[in-house]
Design a protein around this motif. Structure first.
Motif, PDB file in Angstrom:
ATOM      1  N   PHE A 108      -6.090 -20.974  36.317  1.00 24.73           N
ATOM      2  CA  PHE A 108      -6.935 -21.821  37.162  1.00 24.73           C
ATOM      3  C   PHE A 108      -6.206 -23.111  37.519  1.00 24.73           C
ATOM      4  CE2 PHE A 108     -10.033 -25.309  37.368  1.00 24.73           C
ATOM      5  CZ  PHE A 108     -10.791 -24.897  38.446  1.00 24.73           C
ATOM      6  N   ILE A 109      -5.582 -23.731  36.540  1.00 25.91           N
ATOM      7  CA  ILE A 109      -4.846 -24.980  36.776  1.00 25.91           C
ATOM      8  C   ILE A 109      -3.682 -24.735  37.738  1.00 25.91           C
ATOM      9  CG2 ILE A 109      -3.367 -26.719  35.677  1.00 25.91           C
ATOM     10  CD1 ILE A 109      -5.304 -26.459  33.223  1.00 25.91           C
ATOM     11  N   ARG A 110      -2.972 -23.638  37.570  1.00 29.25           N
ATOM     12  CA  ARG A 110      -1.872 -23.328  38.498  1.00 29.25           C
ATOM     13  C   ARG A 110      -2.407 -23.119  39.912  1.00 29.25           C
ATOM     14  NH1 ARG A 110      -0.190 -19.819  34.300  1.00 29.25           N
ATOM     15  NH2 ARG A 110      -0.530 -17.997  35.625  1.00 29.25           N
ATOM     16  N   LEU A 111      -3.555 -22.463  40.041  1.00 25.49           N
ATOM     17  CA  LEU A 111      -4.149 -22.231  41.364  1.00 25.49           C
ATOM     18  C   LEU A 111      -4.477 -23.542  42.064  1.00 25.49           C
ATOM     19  CD1 LEU A 111      -6.524 -19.238  40.575  1.00 25.49           C
ATOM     20  CD2 LEU A 111      -4.690 -19.230  42.282  1.00 25.49           C
ATOM     21  N   VAL A 112      -5.176 -24.451  41.363  1.00 23.29           N
ATOM     22  CA  VAL A 112      -5.550 -25.704  42.026  1.00 23.29           C
ATOM     23  C   VAL A 112      -4.320 -26.555  42.334  1.00 23.29           C
ATOM     24  CG1 VAL A 112      -7.923 -25.735  41.151  1.00 23.29           C
ATOM     25  CG2 VAL A 112      -6.152 -26.933  39.880  1.00 23.29           C
ATOM     26  N   ASN A 113      -3.307 -26.475  41.487  1.00 15.67           N
ATOM     27  CA  ASN A 113      -2.088 -27.235  41.762  1.00 15.67           C
ATOM     28  C   ASN A 113      -1.343 -26.675  42.969  1.00 15.67           C
ATOM     29  OD1 ASN A 113      -2.357 -29.219  39.800  1.00 15.67           O
ATOM     30  ND2 ASN A 113      -1.342 -27.990  38.243  1.00 15.67           N
ATOM     31  N   VAL A 114      -1.205 -25.366  43.044  1.00 11.32           N
ATOM     32  CA  VAL A 114      -0.506 -24.756  44.181  1.00 11.32           C
ATOM     33  C   VAL A 114      -1.286 -24.985  45.476  1.00 11.32           C
ATOM     34  CG1 VAL A 114       0.186 -22.558  45.211  1.00 11.32           C
ATOM     35  CG2 VAL A 114       0.788 -23.055  42.845  1.00 11.32           C
ATOM     36  N   LEU A 115      -2.614 -24.862  45.409  1.00 12.13           N
ATOM     37  CA  LEU A 115      -3.431 -25.073  46.602  1.00 12.13           C
ATOM     38  C   LEU A 115      -3.616 -26.551  46.923  1.00 12.13           C
ATOM     39  CD1 LEU A 115      -6.146 -22.347  45.978  1.00 12.13           C
ATOM     40  CD2 LEU A 115      -4.349 -22.309  47.725  1.00 12.13           C
ATOM     41  N   ASP A 116      -3.232 -27.423  46.000  1.00 10.14           N
ATOM     42  CA  ASP A 116      -3.354 -28.872  46.160  1.00 10.14           C
ATOM     43  C   ASP A 116      -4.805 -29.267  46.446  1.00 10.14           C
ATOM     44  OD1 ASP A 116      -2.419 -31.488  46.180  1.00 10.14           O
ATOM     45  OD2 ASP A 116      -2.072 -31.468  48.359  1.00 10.14           O
ATOM     46  N   ILE A 117      -5.693 -28.763  45.586  1.00  6.39           N
ATOM     47  CA  ILE A 117      -7.109 -29.102  45.679  1.00  6.39           C
ATOM     48  C   ILE A 117      -7.583 -29.549  44.303  1.00  6.39           C
ATOM     49  CG2 ILE A 117      -7.630 -27.541  47.597  1.00  6.39           C
ATOM     50  CD1 ILE A 117      -8.783 -25.564  45.541  1.00  6.39           C
ATOM     51  N   SER A 118      -8.742 -30.168  44.277  1.00  4.44           N
ATOM     52  CA  SER A 118      -9.345 -30.567  43.020  1.00  4.44           C
ATOM     53  C   SER A 118     -10.043 -29.371  42.388  1.00  4.44           C
ATOM     54  CB  SER A 118     -10.363 -31.671  43.282  1.00  4.44           C
ATOM     55  OG  SER A 118     -11.195 -31.847  42.169  1.00  4.44           O
ATOM     56  N   ALA A 119     -10.057 -29.343  41.080  1.00  5.41           N
ATOM     57  CA  ALA A 119     -10.788 -28.290  40.373  1.00  5.41           C
ATOM     58  C   ALA A 119     -12.250 -28.276  40.793  1.00  5.41           C
ATOM     59  CB  ALA A 119     -10.664 -28.498  38.865  1.00  5.41           C
ATOM     60  N   ASP A 120     -12.798 -29.442  41.096  1.00 10.33           N
ATOM     61  CA  ASP A 120     -14.195 -29.551  41.523  1.00 10.33           C
ATOM     62  C   ASP A 120     -14.476 -28.693  42.750  1.00 10.33           C
ATOM     63  OD1 ASP A 120     -13.533 -31.723  39.884  1.00 10.33           O
ATOM     64  OD2 ASP A 120     -15.097 -32.960  40.735  1.00 10.33           O
TER      65      ASP A 120
END
Length: 119
Positions: free
Chosen positions: A50-62
């Motif tokens: 999940f953390i890798r996904l939000v980092n790659v997509l450059d979005i907030s976890a929220d």
């Protein structure tokens, strides 16, 4: 957690970034099949994924969890900054002047006193 909503949001953000499922899977270190299962709501990623996904997509976890958590105030601040960054210095100054006027008038909306003590 609603897996289908999570997967739908993930797909939406992936497409907004112009990434194919294969490209995102490669960047995150997943198989395209697994990522497809996540997007279809069949699976939920681990916290590390999940953390890798939000980092790659450059979005907030929220953004992916918004049906599960309250939206953080910093997202509003980031959105304001993002919108201002695209303006010329002259337009940014104009927006600041407009914002100052709005903030001056806010107390009047609720019958509150202005910062100088007047109504």
């Amino acid at each position: 957690m609603n897996n289908a909503l999570f997967g739908h949001r993930l797909r939406t953000y992936r497409k907004e970034k112009g990434l194919t499922i294969e490209k995102l899977a490669e960047q995150v270190g997943l198989s395209p099949n697994y990522l497809g299962d996540v997007e279809r709501g069949k699976k939920l990623p681990s916290m590390a994924t999940f953390i890798r996904l939000v980092n790659v997509l450059d979005i907030s976890a929220d953004e992916l969890l918004k049906d599960e958590v309250n939206r953080a105030d910093y997202l509003v601040d980031a959105e304001i900054s993002s919108r201002l960054a695209g303006l010329t210095p002259r337009r940014r100054t104009a927006v600041l002047n407009i914002l100052d006027r709005i903030l001056e008038e806010l107390p009047n909306l609720n019958g509150e006193a202005k910062p100088d003590g007047s109504k």
